[in-house]
Design a protein around this motif. Structure first.
Motif, PDB file in Angstrom:
ATOM      1  N   LEU A 109      46.671  44.342 -18.349  1.00 11.21           N
ATOM      2  CA  LEU A 109      47.022  42.927 -18.218  1.00 11.21           C
ATOM      3  C   LEU A 109      46.122  42.083 -19.120  1.00 11.21           C
ATOM      4  O   LEU A 109      45.119  42.565 -19.632  1.00 11.21           O
ATOM      5  N   PHE A 110      46.486  40.811 -19.266  1.00 11.82           N
ATOM      6  CA  PHE A 110      45.644  39.880 -20.009  1.00 11.82           C
ATOM      7  C   PHE A 110      44.666  39.276 -19.014  1.00 11.82           C
ATOM      8  O   PHE A 110      44.984  38.337 -18.287  1.00 11.82           O
ATOM      9  N   LYS A 111      43.471  39.817 -18.983  1.00  9.11           N
ATOM     10  CA  LYS A 111      42.535  39.564 -17.881  1.00  9.11           C
ATOM     11  C   LYS A 111      42.147  38.111 -17.677  1.00  9.11           C
ATOM     12  O   LYS A 111      41.935  37.680 -16.559  1.00  9.11           O
ATOM     13  N   GLY A 112      42.016  37.391 -18.774  1.00 11.00           N
ATOM     14  CA  GLY A 112      41.561  36.007 -18.647  1.00 11.00           C
ATOM     15  C   GLY A 112      42.652  35.041 -18.249  1.00 11.00           C
ATOM     16  O   GLY A 112      42.401  33.860 -18.048  1.00 11.00           O
ATOM     17  N   MET A 113      43.900  35.524 -18.147  1.00 10.55           N
ATOM     18  CA  MET A 113      45.003  34.611 -17.875  1.00 10.55           C
ATOM     19  C   MET A 113      45.469  34.758 -16.434  1.00 10.55           C
ATOM     20  O   MET A 113      45.284  35.794 -15.811  1.00 10.55           O
ATOM     21  N   SER A 114      46.123  33.704 -15.932  1.00  7.34           N
ATOM     22  CA  SER A 114      46.608  33.736 -14.557  1.00  7.34           C
ATOM     23  C   SER A 114      47.818  34.663 -14.436  1.00  7.34           C
ATOM     24  O   SER A 114      48.413  35.061 -15.437  1.00  7.34           O
ATOM     25  N   THR A 115      48.172  34.981 -13.196  1.00  4.50           N
ATOM     26  CA  THR A 115      49.365  35.778 -12.937  1.00  4.50           C
ATOM     27  C   THR A 115      50.587  35.151 -13.609  1.00  4.50           C
ATOM     28  O   THR A 115      51.354  35.820 -14.301  1.00  4.50           O
ATOM     29  N   LEU A 116      50.702  33.836 -13.411  1.00  2.00           N
ATOM     30  CA  LEU A 116      51.836  33.110 -13.972  1.00  2.00           C
ATOM     31  C   LEU A 116      51.887  33.248 -15.497  1.00  2.00           C
ATOM     32  O   LEU A 116      52.927  33.589 -16.073  1.00  2.00           O
ATOM     33  N   ASP A 117      50.748  33.015 -16.152  1.00  2.00           N
ATOM     34  CA  ASP A 117      50.717  33.099 -17.614  1.00  2.00           C
ATOM     35  C   ASP A 117      50.991  34.518 -18.093  1.00  2.00           C
ATOM     36  O   ASP A 117      51.660  34.722 -19.106  1.00  2.00           O
ATOM     37  N   ASN A 118      50.454  35.495 -17.377  1.00  2.00           N
ATOM     38  CA  ASN A 118      50.728  36.878 -17.755  1.00  2.00           C
ATOM     39  C   ASN A 118      52.224  37.153 -17.758  1.00  2.00           C
ATOM     40  O   ASN A 118      52.754  37.742 -18.698  1.00  2.00           O
ATOM     41  N   ILE A 119      52.894  36.727 -16.701  1.00  2.00           N
ATOM     42  CA  ILE A 119      54.330  37.011 -16.634  1.00  2.00           C
ATOM     43  C   ILE A 119      55.082  36.155 -17.651  1.00  2.00           C
ATOM     44  O   ILE A 119      56.054  36.613 -18.252  1.00  2.00           O
ATOM     45  N   MET A 120      54.586  34.935 -17.873  1.00  2.00           N
ATOM     46  CA  MET A 120      55.231  34.079 -18.878  1.00  2.00           C
ATOM     47  C   MET A 120      55.190  34.711 -20.277  1.00  2.00           C
ATOM     48  O   MET A 120      56.099  34.485 -21.076  1.00  2.00           O
ATOM     49  N   THR A 121      54.152  35.494 -20.576  1.00  2.00           N
ATOM     50  CA  THR A 121      54.124  36.119 -21.909  1.00  2.00           C
ATOM     51  C   THR A 121      55.336  37.019 -22.108  1.00  2.00           C
ATOM     52  O   THR A 121      55.771  37.222 -23.237  1.00  2.00           O
ATOM     53  N   GLY A 122      55.878  37.526 -21.000  1.00  2.00           N
ATOM     54  CA  GLY A 122      57.072  38.356 -21.108  1.00  2.00           C
ATOM     55  C   GLY A 122      58.266  37.586 -21.654  1.00  2.00           C
ATOM     56  O   GLY A 122      59.242  38.171 -22.107  1.00  2.00           O
ATOM     57  N   ARG A 123      58.199  36.257 -21.622  1.00  2.00           N
ATOM     58  CA  ARG A 123      59.317  35.442 -22.088  1.00  2.00           C
ATOM     59  C   ARG A 123      59.199  35.094 -23.570  1.00  2.00           C
ATOM     60  O   ARG A 123      60.082  34.426 -24.114  1.00  2.00           O
ATOM     61  N   THR A 124      58.096  35.503 -24.185  1.00  2.00           N
ATOM     62  CA  THR A 124      57.833  35.108 -25.578  1.00  2.00           C
ATOM     63  C   THR A 124      59.042  35.282 -26.491  1.00  2.00           C
ATOM     64  O   THR A 124      59.406  34.382 -27.233  1.00  2.00           O
ATOM     65  N   LEU A 125      59.673  36.450 -26.394  1.00  2.00           N
ATOM     66  CA  LEU A 125      60.767  36.731 -27.318  1.00  2.00           C
ATOM     67  C   LEU A 125      61.958  35.824 -27.101  1.00  2.00           C
ATOM     68  O   LEU A 125      62.816  35.703 -27.965  1.00  2.00           O
TER      69      LEU A 125
END
Ligand SMILES: Nc1ncnc2c1ncn2[C@@H]1O[C@H](COP(=O)(O)OP(=O)(O)OP(=O)(O)O)[C@@H](O)[C@H]1O
Ligand SMILES: [Mg+2]
Lengths: 274, 375
Positions: A109-125
């Motif tokens: 996971l992206f350790k410094g980021m919140s749960t929400l932000d981690n899952i939001m990265t999945g929307r990048t594409l």
């Protein structure tokens, strides 16, 4: 999770088990690191909508196989064909853009980021707004953020992690981190989901929760899943077909019952020399 | 009791995603902006304490604002994207000298083509962002190695950039319009018909620039691109798997960071120094910005301001406080003390709280929200 998590109205016909179309085919792949032969001439296929387990003793090459499938490792021989397109090697982000997502054996996971932000990265594409629009934010970019936040909130509801939405993931217990990682992979709306030991180190209840999530993902969206798992009980319950690797070779392939009865598999697990 | 969010329900995602979701914070920020834009200029004009002389505005507030902005740029690269850079001073210099060239007219003879590139002198307000753009272009160029190398090696590569540009601006006389002393002085600044000259006018211009660029930066770091930067910082392999292209994420961080640092460099030269030499942007400047970011908080926009305030105010405090309590301390001792305190604090923060003052501030606010309960 409601069905509109996937806004594209793809023809998905509810809970079906492997309807026969091959989604991914790995043909005669060999991979070695210097002298270590991690995969030796392995072929396997994954059919649409099935849960395909990959099992084998430690060091059998299971993780390496996933790494080959999503482009981390480039095999010396063999080809991979996904959705009918054949290739030897590709960059992981291209695999991602074609619909392959995954979780890692050791949570990544992206350790410094919140749960929400981690899952939001999945929307990048799926996010289209350029850097200038994002800098101006109010207006178009905000609307896009909200639209994707909605989808992510549904995933959060589905995985029952509302209470840790804003917590930095580095602070979460292991079991929850695994769940967040699954959420991050789901956020990409994958066609093929690769799960590398999603239940390792979990207690019984956590394993049951995770199994429930995996089955729901497959049943609700017909997402194809490749699953590496050491817990044979889980494998037998969840998977439609099992492939067994040992020392980089494929030693068995079939339904859970067939594989369980296979002498080579029993030998491999009992450590009989060959 | 005043700091409570009870009764403030977030009914939309937009409200939940606001930069300051708590009403008390919004009020505090509005007050701060009002003080900065209205109260400070009035007090400075009226010459009331602490604005008896223009020292406060000219020598403290203006450099504080500009260096905070530069720190925002540095923090985007180091704190958000995890790409270590020791060349921030050079990018300030690129911003400053490019803005200077644009403001005094660019002439590049292309003798072999029998022609020349000529741009007439541009107004200062256009030259400064153009200086930022030049810095962004160079930043992208120097960001390319980051696709291959990481950590210490990247730090050394950016250090090389620092020394290279130090050399360029000393040796290539074209940048200083062939001025024999090697020093240049900033052209006059006009905002339409208004000549921006007095310290208060300069202060207001810097303040506006800082508010605008810090807001844009905040929008970026909380949006999609900011998440891409942080993903690359935290776990680049997994980031690539989420469909994040390392090339785009890293080079955009270099571009945005260098742009902001370049604009800050141009402002520093035009609005604070007035006349300057390459020495103003040497390796010491790079380290100063790096320390601001570490002390203020890696990965925090607020931290940039806290860090800049600390680094600038510390020497003044160490100079004034002993005097006030009657202990005479020599100038030399003060400068030594500054090194000792800064160095000690950096070691302490890196070990105990790598996210700096901003994080401590956050913890204090958490405590206040829960007060009087101790957990
Ligand atoms: N990057 C690498 N460099 C060198 N050797 C590697 C690398 N990755 C895997 N290997 C080797 O390849 C073999 C297969 O490893 P792999 O991680 O695929 O096994 P696995 O089946 O996932 O095992 P486990 O159940 O322990 O996770 C091992 O011998 C391992 O040491
Ligand atoms: Mg493994």
């Amino acid at each position: 999770m409601k069905a509109d998590v996937n806004p594209k109205p793809v023809a998905r016909s509810g809970p079906v088990v492997a309807n026969g179309d091959v989604l991914l085919a790995v043909s005669n792949v060999s991979l070695s690191f210097g002298g270590v032969k991690a995969i030796r001439d392995v072929s396997l296929d994954i059919r649409k909508g099935e849960i395909r387990a990959i099992i084998g003793p430690n060091g059998a090459g299971k993780t390496s196989m996933l790494n080959v499938i999503n482009g981390f490792y480039h095999p010396q021989q063999g080809t991979i064909s996904f959705k009918g397109r054949e290739r030897r090697a590709m960059r992981p982000y291209i695999a991602a853009s074609q619909g392959i997502a995954r979780t890692f054996q050791n949570v990544a996971l992206f350790k410094g980021m919140s749960t929400l932000d981690n899952i939001m990265t999945g929307r990048t594409l799926k996010m289209r707004k350029g850097i200038i629009q994002q800098a101006l934010y109010w207006g178009l970019s905000q609307r896009e953020e909200i639209q994707h936040r909605r989808v992510v909130e549904e995933i959060i509801d589905f995985l029952e992690i509302q209470h840790i939405r804003k917590t930095p993931v580095g602070k979460l217990p292991y079991g929850l981190q695994k769940r967040v990682e699954l959420g991050r992979a789901l956020a990409t709306e994958p066609e093929l989901l690769l799960l590398d030991e999603p239940m390792a180190g979990m207690n019984l209840e956590e394993k049951q929760d995770m199994s429930r999530f995996i089955l729901t993902v497959r049943d609700a969206f017909n997402t194809t899943i490749a699953l590496i798992e050491h817990d044979i009980g889980v494998v037998m319950d969840l998977s439609d077909r099992v492939v067994v690797l040992d020392y980089g070779r494929k030693i068995a392939d079939g339904t859970p019952a067939e594989v369980q009865a296979n002498q080579a598999v029993i030998d491999a697990y009992l450590g009989i020399p060959h | 009791m005043l700091y409570r969010e009870a009764g403030q329900f977030k009914t939309t995602y937009a409200a939940d995603m606001a930069v300051f979701p708590i009403r008390q914070d919004r009020i505090a920020l509005a007050l701060l902006v009002a003080v900065a834009f209205i109260a400070v200029p009035f007090m400075a004009e009226a010459q009331v304490w602490p604005f008896r002389t223009d020292y406060m505005v000219r020598a403290i507030l203006i450099p504080f604002l500009i260096l905070s902005l530069a720190a925002v740029g540095v923090n985007i690269l180091i704190g958000y994207c995890g790409q270590i850079s020791l060349g921030s001073g050079a990018f300030m210099a690129i911003g400053a000298y490019s803005a200077y060239k644009f403001a005094t007219g660019v002439h590049i003879p292309l003798a072999w083509l029998g022609t020349a590139i000529s741009i007439p002198p541009l107004p200062g307000l256009i030259s400064i962002p153009l200086g930022g753009l030049m810095a962004a272009l160079v930043g992208i160029l120097f960001g390319i190695p980051s696709l291959r190398i990481k950590g210490l090696y990247l730090a050394v590569a950016t250090l090389a950039a620092q020394f290279f540009f130090d050399w360029v601006f000393i040796r290539v006389k074209w940048f200083v319009n062939y001025n024999s002393s090697g020093s240049v002085s900033a052209p006059d600044m006009y905002l339409g018909p208004i000549h921006i000259n007095t310290p208060v006018e300069r202060y207001l211009l810097c303040l506006s620039a800082v508010v605008i660029f810090a807001t844009l930066a905040k929008n970026l770091v909380r949006g999609n691109i900011g998440r891409q930067w942080m993903a690359i910082r935290d776990m680049d392999i997994a980031a690539e798997l989420m469909g994040i292209r390392p090339l785009y994420a890293k080079l955009s961080a270099f571009a945005v960071s260098s742009f902001i640092v370049g604009v800050a460099g141009a402002l520093f030269a035009f609005m604070y120094l007035g006349a300057w030499e390459p020495l103003a942007f040497d390796i010491n400047r790079s380290f100063q910005l790096l320390f601001m970011v570490i002390i203020g908080g890696l990965g925090s926009i607020l931290g940039c301001f806290l860090g800049a305030a600390f680094i600038l105010i510390l020497p003044i405090m160490l100079d004034q406080i002993p005097h006030a309590v009657g202990i005479p301390v020599s100038v030399e001792t003060v400068s030594h003390l500054v090194f000792i305190v800064t160095g000690g604090l950096i070691c302490y923060l890196l070990i105990v709280e790598p996210r700096g003052f901003a994080r401590l501030w956050g913890i204090a606010k958490e405590k206040l929200r829960l007060w009087p309960f101790p957990y």
